[in-house]
Design an enzyme around this catalytic site. Structure first.
Site, PDB file in Angstrom:
ATOM      1  N   GLY A   8      16.449  -3.936  77.940  1.00  0.00           N
ATOM      2  CA  GLY A   8      15.287  -3.956  79.034  1.00  0.00           C
ATOM      3  C   GLY A   8      15.302  -4.813  79.365  1.00  0.00           C
ATOM      4  N   ALA A   9      16.393  -5.164  80.143  1.00  0.00           N
ATOM      5  CA  ALA A   9      16.921  -6.377  81.327  1.00  0.00           C
ATOM      6  C   ALA A   9      16.062  -5.912  83.345  1.00  0.00           C
ATOM      7  CB  ALA A   9      18.187  -6.646  81.527  1.00  0.00           C
ATOM      8  N   SER A  10      15.760  -4.552  82.851  1.00  0.00           N
ATOM      9  CA  SER A  10      15.383  -4.367  84.742  1.00  0.00           C
ATOM     10  C   SER A  10      14.409  -4.737  84.848  1.00  0.00           C
ATOM     11  CB  SER A  10      15.155  -2.853  84.365  1.00  0.00           C
ATOM     12  OG  SER A  10      14.185  -1.943  83.697  1.00  0.00           O
ATOM     13  N   VAL A  60      17.433   2.521  74.258  1.00  0.00           N
ATOM     14  CA  VAL A  60      17.407   2.302  73.092  1.00  0.00           C
ATOM     15  C   VAL A  60      16.522   3.029  71.343  1.00  0.00           C
ATOM     16  CG1 VAL A  60      17.747  -0.597  73.408  1.00  0.00           C
ATOM     17  CG2 VAL A  60      15.349   1.085  72.690  1.00  0.00           C
ATOM     18  N   TYR A 150       2.437  -0.057  67.721  1.00  0.00           N
ATOM     19  CA  TYR A 150       2.451  -1.244  68.742  1.00  0.00           C
ATOM     20  C   TYR A 150       2.181  -1.614  67.420  1.00  0.00           C
ATOM     21  CZ  TYR A 150       3.474  -4.750  71.733  1.00  0.00           C
ATOM     22  OH  TYR A 150       4.251  -5.735  72.411  1.00  0.00           O
TER      23      TYR A 150
HETATM   24  O1  NJP Z   1       7.445  -5.654  79.700  1.00  0.00           O
HETATM   25  P1  NJP Z   1       8.387  -4.148  80.765  1.00  0.00           P
HETATM   26  P2  NJP Z   1       7.591  -6.514  79.524  1.00  0.00           P
HETATM   27  N1  NJP Z   1      15.642   2.240  75.907  1.00  0.00           N
HETATM   28  O2  NJP Z   1       7.506  -2.812  80.731  1.00  0.00           O
HETATM   29  C1  NJP Z   1      12.802  -1.294  78.854  1.00  0.00           C
HETATM   30  C2  NJP Z   1       7.400  -7.522  74.596  1.00  0.00           C
HETATM   31  N2  NJP Z   1       5.707  -8.397  74.905  1.00  0.00           N
HETATM   32  O3  NJP Z   1       8.950  -7.573  79.698  1.00  0.00           O
HETATM   33  O4  NJP Z   1      14.183   1.768  80.767  1.00  0.00           O
HETATM   34  C3  NJP Z   1      15.635   1.076  77.250  1.00  0.00           C
HETATM   35  O5  NJP Z   1       7.573  -4.997  82.366  1.00  0.00           O
HETATM   36  C4  NJP Z   1      12.165  -0.931  80.727  1.00  0.00           C
HETATM   37  O6  NJP Z   1      13.275  -0.608  81.097  1.00  0.00           O
HETATM   38  P3  NJP Z   1      13.377   0.813  82.016  1.00  0.00           P
HETATM   39  C5  NJP Z   1       7.222  -5.855  74.752  1.00  0.00           C
HETATM   40  O7  NJP Z   1       6.716  -5.447  73.645  1.00  0.00           O
HETATM   41  C6  NJP Z   1       5.088  -8.177  75.915  1.00  0.00           C
HETATM   42  O8  NJP Z   1       6.314  -7.181  79.208  1.00  0.00           O
HETATM   43  O9  NJP Z   1      14.582   1.082  82.725  1.00  0.00           O
HETATM   44  N3  NJP Z   1      15.425   0.026  77.657  1.00  0.00           N
HETATM   45  C7  NJP Z   1      11.663  -2.265  80.873  1.00  0.00           C
HETATM   46  O10 NJP Z   1      13.123  -3.213  81.044  1.00  0.00           O
HETATM   47  C8  NJP Z   1       9.151  -5.829  75.508  1.00  0.00           C
HETATM   48  O11 NJP Z   1       9.231  -5.832  73.367  1.00  0.00           O
HETATM   49  C9  NJP Z   1       3.715  -8.805  75.925  1.00  0.00           C
HETATM   50  O12 NJP Z   1      12.195   0.944  81.943  1.00  0.00           O
HETATM   51  C10 NJP Z   1      14.013   0.074  77.657  1.00  0.00           C
HETATM   52  C11 NJP Z   1      11.525  -3.173  79.372  1.00  0.00           C
HETATM   53  O13 NJP Z   1      12.165  -2.308  78.143  1.00  0.00           O
HETATM   54  C12 NJP Z   1       9.519  -6.932  75.437  1.00  0.00           C
HETATM   55  O14 NJP Z   1       7.821  -8.336  75.275  1.00  0.00           O
HETATM   56  C13 NJP Z   1       3.536  -9.632  74.848  1.00  0.00           C
HETATM   57  C14 NJP Z   1      13.359   1.590  77.100  1.00  0.00           C
HETATM   58  C15 NJP Z   1      10.036  -3.398  79.533  1.00  0.00           C
HETATM   59  O15 NJP Z   1       9.967  -4.286  80.683  1.00  0.00           O
HETATM   60  C16 NJP Z   1       9.379  -6.761  77.011  1.00  0.00           C
HETATM   61  O16 NJP Z   1       8.251  -6.598  77.526  1.00  0.00           O
HETATM   62  C17 NJP Z   1       4.213  -9.535  73.820  1.00  0.00           C
HETATM   63  C18 NJP Z   1      14.314   1.823  76.210  1.00  0.00           C
HETATM   64  N4  NJP Z   1      13.752   3.278  75.884  1.00  0.00           N
HETATM   65  C19 NJP Z   1       5.374  -8.839  73.397  1.00  0.00           C
HETATM   66  N5  NJP Z   1      11.329   1.384  76.860  1.00  0.00           N
HETATM   67  C20 NJP Z   1       3.228  -8.386  77.458  1.00  0.00           C
HETATM   68  N6  NJP Z   1       4.178  -8.548  78.361  1.00  0.00           N
HETATM   69  O17 NJP Z   1       2.222  -9.032  77.755  1.00  0.00           O
HETATM   70  C21 NJP Z   1      11.337   0.396  77.837  1.00  0.00           C
HETATM   71  O18 NJP Z   1       3.215  -9.745  72.128  1.00  0.00           O
HETATM   72  N7  NJP Z   1      12.490  -0.479  77.916  1.00  0.00           N
END
Ligand code: NJP
Length: 228
Positions: A8-10, A60, A150
């Site tokens: 999820g590095a994007s 993933v 969630y």
């Molecule tokens: O969200 P976002 P966060 N396979 O949407 C990737 C947790 N969290 O940084 O695939 C591989 O900006 C997606 O990449 P892409 C949350 O549950 C957050 O906040 O290119 N990658 C993007 O890089 C999560 O576990 C908050 O769309 C996949 C990234 O995930 C983590 O923090 C609060 C994918 C998401 O970036 C990072 O989330 C909390 C797949 N199938 C926990 N699906 C908060 N933001 O408030 C998505 O308690 N990604």
């Protein structure tokens, strides 16, 4: 030179973690589905910090994708010292109104995604006595109506993290439990600290501080949030 994998590095937290690790001198393997964003980030980090950055498509939620990604990363670097299992998606709605597809999707990404990613890199992490940081959530021990799927996905990924730890004492497992962070998780970024949000960089800096502790110190989990 140590090697770190970030899923999820994007965007969001994963992107900020990748940048902070590059600054600290880690070579990086970055995975996500938005390959164009990864390409731009890899070029930026290589130019700025002079580290090696490998990136590839990663979903993933699919076994084959994780296995293929892990195979390429291990071939590229020979092993990994740190895995940041961060990829995740939000999911709202009452449990009795949620579609089968949405329930399965959030568990596939947030729960099984963590399991299959850790599993794929575990032999190398054990060999190197490495570290796994799993980004779960502050919610991983709480209940939140209208977000039950969630919440369940994060309780389950917490359970996976702690079971992996019990079964593999050579590897350090850290559960990161952030409160609200200003990322794409809530639509578009732009939320303020005054509204209760942290910055993705705050999560990244916390991880860097934990990684600087002596090898014999294990911080099992960190629950943290914004104050103002
Ligand atoms: O969200 P976002 P966060 N396979 O949407 C990737 C947790 N969290 O940084 O695939 C591989 O900006 C997606 O990449 P892409 C949350 O549950 C957050 O906040 O290119 N990658 C993007 O890089 C999560 O576990 C908050 O769309 C996949 C990234 O995930 C983590 O923090 C609060 C994918 C998401 O970036 C990072 O989330 C909390 C797949 N199938 C926990 N699906 C908060 N933001 O408030 C998505 O308690 N990604």
């Amino acid at each position: 030179m140590k090697t770190a994998v970030v899923t999820g590095a994007s965007k969001g937290i994963g992107r900020a973690v990748a940048e902070a690790l590059a600054r600290e001198g880690y070579d990086l393997a970055l995975g996500a589905r938005s390959i164009d964003l990864l390409k731009g980030l890899a070029e930026e980090l290589t130019a700025k910090y002079g580290v090696r950055v490998f990136y590839d498509y990663l979903d993933v939620s699919r076994n084959e994708s994780v296995e293929e990604f892990a195979g390429k990363v291990l071939e590229e670097f020979g092993g990994v010292d740190l895995l940041v299992a961060n990829a995740g998606i939000p999911m709202g709605g009452r449990l009795d109104e949620l579609s089968n597809e949405d329930m399965e999707r959030v568990l596939q990404v947030n729960t099984l995604g963590v399991w299959r990613t850790v599993k794929a890199f575990l032999p190398s992490l054990k060999e190197r006595r490495g570290t796994v940081a799993v980004v779960t959530s502050y919610i991983s021990t709480m209940i939140l109506p209208n977000a039950g799927a969630y919440v369940a996905s994060k309780w389950a990924s917490r359970a996976l993290t702690k079971t992996f730890q019990a079964e593999n004492p050579e590897v350090k497992f850290i559960e990161l439990r952030p409160g609200m962070v200003d990322t794409y998780f809530y639509g578009r970024p732009g939320r303020k600290i005054e509204e209760g949000f942290m910055k993705p960089e705050d999560v990244a800096e916390l991880l860097i501080a934990l990684l600087k502790l002596p090898r014999h110190v294990l911080v099992e989990e960190v629950l943290f949030r914004s104050v103002y």
